[in-house]
Motif scaffolding. Structure first.
Motif, PDB file in Angstrom:
ATOM      1  N   ASN A 136      -0.673  -0.334 -47.001  1.00  9.00           N
ATOM      2  CA  ASN A 136      -0.221  -1.721 -46.851  1.00  9.00           C
ATOM      3  C   ASN A 136      -1.310  -2.690 -47.293  1.00  9.00           C
ATOM      4  O   ASN A 136      -1.385  -3.817 -46.832  1.00  9.00           O
ATOM      5  CB  ASN A 136       0.167  -2.005 -45.396  1.00  9.00           C
ATOM      6  N   ALA A 165       1.026  -7.957 -45.775  1.00  7.34           N
ATOM      7  CA  ALA A 165       0.122  -6.979 -46.383  1.00  7.34           C
ATOM      8  C   ALA A 165      -1.212  -7.635 -46.708  1.00  7.34           C
ATOM      9  O   ALA A 165      -1.356  -8.865 -46.659  1.00  7.34           O
ATOM     10  CB  ALA A 165       0.752  -6.419 -47.654  1.00  7.34           C
ATOM     11  N   LEU A 213       3.882  -1.378 -52.860  1.00  9.36           N
ATOM     12  CA  LEU A 213       3.370  -2.706 -52.507  1.00  9.36           C
ATOM     13  C   LEU A 213       3.027  -3.495 -53.771  1.00  9.36           C
ATOM     14  O   LEU A 213       3.350  -4.688 -53.865  1.00  9.36           O
ATOM     15  CB  LEU A 213       2.134  -2.580 -51.616  1.00  9.36           C
TER      16      LEU A 213
END
Length: 428
Positions: free
Chosen positions: A35, A63, A322
């Protein structure tokens, strides 16, 4: 005793099996989802905006985004060794021309399987072209470049110079020279500024002039410089730089950034969208954009911009999903406008471009849109040899600005570029 010994042996075997099974279970490969991510940015005018943008994305995505900024040459050096050293970032923001070399070394990951058809179809063609290499989409871009002549409207009007409103009624070479003379006679110290303090930027900004003379940096079929960079057409384009200096229209020794928008020593500036804020803040309504002149082979603009790319490191360390969320967010209207409202560039999505007042007909920046939609933009050579050509032309342009002969300079430069290209097999 024998039964006891057998029992101990069996006990050891059982415990060993259990221990081994436990270790094997721990060693089984697992999918790690991170993350957090690291992004390296080629430092430029948008640095402050990017920092704000990433802070907002962090909150929205929940994040961590660690953004680091480096000058272009330093960043290129770091990326060349990043995989070997083991500190490669998950994402990079760089000039699109650097992507081929990074892709060839296995640093950049394709994005075709991630981007939706709807989003891809909303991107303007020039952005898709710059983001595609080896038949794959390898990056995305928030904007494309706007390129033309920035002009001081009041200075042009005072000198009695016609102001072109479209690439279709651009100045001819003769009318351009007449305009420079009129501006000089009206008291303008150096009628045109071409960012003499940063010759490297002329690799982009001089491209429309080069193309209009019929020249180029390399042969687009062979990807070699000889016969093209040292052609009569290219030499003529760089001889013209010397001509402008001899006439007193251009001061090759200027080593400051604000000759046009600050000191008002020049009425014209051959520079792209990235000085939009400085121009508009300092000149107000006098800051206008007109097309580059037709020097004989037509009117051109130069396109190509900063792109965002995922590295293969992101896949290896579990941050790829991500990274894609960040890439996708960068194309949201909110984040796209955050950058383009600052730098005056053209949003990469058609739907977003339609929301910008200055890009509508009659708007200050409409010429940028008109030129791209007319298909008169040229891209600098898309080749792994980009940094070789870029650096060589930075040096050659600086030499010519300081009085070197254009012909001998370009002949030698073409030879040096080809030696590197052939050595690395970068010619096609």
């Amino acid at each position: 005793m024998r039964r006891a010994g057998l029992f101990l042996v069996m006990l050891v075997l059982i415990l060993s099996t259990v221990y081994s099974a436990g270790n094997n279970e721990k060693a089984a490969p697992t999918t790690i989802v991170k993350n957090s991510m690291k992004v390296w940015v080629s430092s430029g005018a948008e640095d402050t905006v990017y920092k704000t943008l990433f802070t907002e994305m962090e909150k929205e995505l929940g994040a961590e985004i660690v953004d680091e900024y480096y000058p272009k040459d330093e960043l290129d050096s770091k990326l060349q060794v990043a995989q070997v050293v083991g500190d490669a970032p998950d994402m990079i923001i760089v000039d699109y021309l650097q992507i081929p070399a990074y892709y060839e070394t296995g640093l950049v990951a394709p994005l075709d399987s991630r981007i939706s058809k709807d989003l891809l179809s909303d991107l303007i063609p020039s952005v898709v072209a710059e983001s595609t290499y080896d038949g794959k989409l390898v990056s995305v871009a928030q904007f494309d470049a706007g390129m033309g002549l920035w002009a001081n409207k009041s200075m042009l009007e005072k000198a009695g110079v016609r102001i072109p409103t479209s690439y279709k009624n651009a100045w001819s070479k003769a009318e351009f020279e007449d305009a420079l003379k009129k501006l000089k006679d009206s008291g303008v110290k150096s009628p045109i500024y071409i960012r003499q303090n940063k010759p490297s930027s002329l690799y982009f900004t001089y491209m429309p002039v080069l193309a209009s003379f019929g020249g180029d940096y390399v042969n687009r079929k062979t990807m070699l410089a000889k016969g093209t960079l040292d052609s009569e057409e290219t030499i003529a384009a760089y001889d013209y730089m010397s001509y402008l200096m001899k006439q007193g229209y251009l001061d090759g020794s200027v080593d400051y950034e604000n000759a046009f928008f600050g000191r008002k020593e020049s009425a014209l500036a051959l520079i792209g969208h990235w000085k939009y804020t400085d121009h508009v803040t300092n000149l107000g309504d006098d800051a206008i954009v007109i097309p580059t002149p037709d020097f004989g082979k037509g009117v051109f603009t130069c396109s190509g911009s900063t792109v965002w790319a995922m590295t293969t490191t992101a896949t290896e360390n579990g941050s790829a999903d991500l990274v894609w969320k960040v890439l996708e967010k960068s194309l949201d209207p909110k984040y796209m406008r955050m950058v383009t409202d600052f730098n005056g560039a053209i949003p990469s999505r058609k739907s977003v471009m339609d929301t910008v007042t200055e890009l509508q007909k009659g708007g200050r920046l409409y010429i940028y849109r008109e030129q791209l939609e007319a298909g008169i933009s040229v891209l600098r050579p898309l080749t792994p040899a980009h940094m070789t050509i870029y650096t060589a032309m930075q040096n050659a342009t600086a030499d010519i600005l300081f009085g070197a002969d254009a012909r001998s300079t370009l002949v030698q430069t073409a030879k040096e570029i080809d030696e590197v290209i052939l050595e690395n097999g970068w010619n096609l």
